[in-house]
Design a protein around this motif. Structure first.
Motif, short mmCIF file in Angstrom:
data_model
loop_
_atom_site.label_atom_id
_atom_site.label_comp_id
_atom_site.label_asym_id
_atom_site.label_seq_id
_atom_site.Cartn_x
_atom_site.Cartn_y
_atom_site.Cartn_z
N GLY A 1 0.79 -1.22 0.00
CA GLY A 1 0.00 0.00 0.00
C GLY A 1 0.82 1.27 0.00
O GLY A 1 0.27 2.36 0.00
N ARG A 2 2.16 1.16 -0.01
CA ARG A 2 3.01 2.35 -0.05
C ARG A 2 2.97 2.98 -1.44
O ARG A 2 2.84 2.29 -2.44
CB ARG A 2 4.44 1.99 0.34
N THR A 3 3.10 4.28 -1.46
CA THR A 3 2.95 5.02 -2.71
C THR A 3 4.24 5.75 -3.06
O THR A 3 4.84 6.41 -2.22
CB THR A 3 1.80 6.04 -2.61
N LEU A 4 4.67 5.63 -4.30
CA LEU A 4 5.78 6.41 -4.85
C LEU A 4 5.21 7.68 -5.46
O LEU A 4 4.22 7.64 -6.19
CB LEU A 4 6.52 5.62 -5.92
N VAL A 5 5.85 8.79 -5.17
CA VAL A 5 5.42 10.08 -5.71
C VAL A 5 6.50 10.58 -6.65
O VAL A 5 7.64 10.79 -6.24
CB VAL A 5 5.17 11.10 -4.60
N CYS A 6 6.14 10.76 -7.89
CA CYS A 6 7.10 11.20 -8.90
C CYS A 6 6.73 12.61 -9.34
O CYS A 6 5.66 12.85 -9.87
CB CYS A 6 7.06 10.25 -10.10
N ARG A 7 7.62 13.57 -9.07
CA ARG A 7 7.40 14.97 -9.46
C ARG A 7 7.92 15.15 -10.88
O ARG A 7 9.08 14.82 -11.17
CB ARG A 7 8.10 15.91 -8.51
N VAL A 8 7.09 15.66 -11.77
CA VAL A 8 7.41 15.71 -13.20
C VAL A 8 7.28 17.13 -13.71
O VAL A 8 6.27 17.80 -13.47
CB VAL A 8 6.47 14.79 -14.02
#
Length: 467
Positions: A455-462
């Motif tokens: 359930g962990r989320t990766l956050v990718c700033r683009v």
């Protein structure tokens, strides 16, 4: 890789005692008796979006977390609004000795009229007079200090440090309360609240890399630097709002003295953590306005030594689950930041369809942000790729679920005509696709990928750029 910071949204309740001047009902000067007490806040007088939903007790304030954040000593100045005369200057007969609340006075003889109370905790009368350049004495005229400034070295602050008398200095706190006292207030107790002048960051770090690791440092980018000298007054003396009995959850905003320089602040840890184990670390910092980076977000860099002796670093964008934004740190905030260290990394693979002779697209990652440059118009694609840190092996796409791809308006919305078709997730191909319009410039986005098992989320700033 980046993780989400869950954030508690605090409600605002109408206040009976305001930090701003009020238009009170008529008073008649009738003698009345009051009792006064000074108090920190047990229900978190924090900025909006200040406290994590993952906190075990999200409504509890600082004092329930760490006992060095309470009142060591105090000063209360009582002023008659009609002629700005200082009616009383209260100081404790003995040190309150690290308490959440303390009695200022009982059965105070005063009048039914308009009063202002200036309250200070862990600031002595001598420090107050030296810092403001004014003298405060009973019968004197109260100077205008509502916009006074103050010096504080918040980054790495140690509330246990001793002052010249050998007493713990505590965290400086202030508050202003305007009261319109009437006959109905006779024989009542009024609470004078104070707000801490710095913020607290709490890092909860869990090792999920599959082996023991050593946490070397955590860096946060960018927060207000400590002043270059003791003569620099970097913050305003009073908070943006003071809590009351009726409004204990006041929305605070940073109150810096002008524009303060920002710095990357590094916290040394040097802790070995076994796999599946967790550690916590608390850091006091200055309040800060929008970080000076391309997304206006606070970025964390965790530097590690792996079990095989190699060193690496993982970057995280500290954002809110609710709106993707966390643009400031206000005084009295208690920010709880969960960090899960994993043996994975996230990359973006670009694809465009340029004409002959046009440079191909490229992606560069720096400080937690992927900058994707496309030199041609028309359709483009971005494919997320998750791999292992230790051997570069691909993590199966089936392990990850696309959560969201947002178009951000901060620090700027895309120029008009930048997209003919705004980028979106193409589920069958498992990539982001869009079509450029005629305008050049740049657009900001956030990509969220969730690991199905944990359930962990990766956050990718683009950041998508078309020069």
């Amino acid at each position: 890789m980046k993780h989400l910071l869950s954030i508690l949204l605090l409600s605002i309740i109408l206040a009976a005692c305001s930090s701003d001047p009020i238009a009170p009902p008529a008073t008649d000067g009738t003698p009345i008796k009051l009792s006064l007490r000074i108090a920190t806040q047990s229900k978190a007088t924090q900025s909006k979006d200040a406290q994590s939903k993952t906190s075990a007790s999200p409504t509890l304030g600082w004092s329930d977390e760490q006992g060095d954040e309470l009142i060591e000593n105090w000063v209360v100045i009582m002023v008659n609004d009609a002629d700005h005369t200082i009616e009383q200057v209260f100081t404790p007969a003995t040190s309150p000795n690290n308490v959440e609340t303390d009695n200022v006075t009982t059965n105070l003889q005063t009048t039914a009229s308009n009063k202002t109370f200036y309250s200070f905790a862990n600031i002595s009368l001598a420090q107050l007079e030296q810092g403001t350049g004014h003298t405060f004495a009973k019968g004197g005229t109260m100077p205008d200090i509502a916009s006074a400034t103050w010096h504080i070295d918040g980054n790495g602050f140690d509330p246990k440090a001793k002052d010249a008398t050998g007493r713990a200095q505590g965290i400086p706190m202030t508050g202003i309360c305007h009261m319109s006292l009437t006959n109905k207030d006779n024989e009542t107790t009024k609470t004078l609240y104070v707000v801490r002048m710095l913020a607290k960051l709490q890092f909860n770090i869990t090792n999920k890399t599959g082996d023991k690791i050593t946490l070397n440092t955590i860096s946060i980018d960018s927060i207000s630097a400590n002043p270059a000298s003791s003569s620099v007054q970097n913050v305003m003396l009073f908070p943006s709002a003071t809590p009351t009995d009726a409004n204990t959850q006041v929305v605070q905003q940073p109150r810096l003295n002008g524009t303060q320089p920002q710095q990357v602040y590094t916290l040394a840890l040097n802790k070995t953590v076994a796999n599946d184990a967790s550690i916590g670390k608390t850091l006091y910092v200055n309040e800060c306005t929008t970080p000076a980076n391309s997304f206006g977000q606070f970025m964390l860099t965790v530097r590690l030594t792996m079990a095989d002796g190699t060193t690496t670093q993982q970057r995280y964008s500290v954002v809110s689950n609710d709106n993707g934004n966390w643009h400031f740190i206000a005084r009295n905030d208690w920010r709880i930041i969960p960090i899960t260290l994993q043996n994975i990394k996230l990359d973006l693979i670009p694809l465009d369809f340029p004409a002959i002779g046009v440079l191909p697209c490229s992606v560069k990652e720096a400080d937690g942000t992927f900058t994707c440059t496309f030199n041609a118009g028309g359709e483009f694609r971005l494919t997320p790729k998750v791999t292992r840190f230790d051997n570069g092996a691909a993590v199966p796409d089936a392990d990850w679920t696309f959560s969201r791809f947002s178009t951000d308006t901060y620090p700027a919305a895309p120029p008009a005509g930048f997209y003919a078709a705004a980028p979106s997730w193409f589920a069958r191909g498992r990539y982001i696709t869009g079509t450029f319009g005629t305008a050049t410039g740049q657009a900001y986005h956030t990509l969220y990928l969730t690991h199905n098992a944990t359930g962990r989320t990766l956050v990718c700033r683009v950041r998508i750029v078309r020069p």
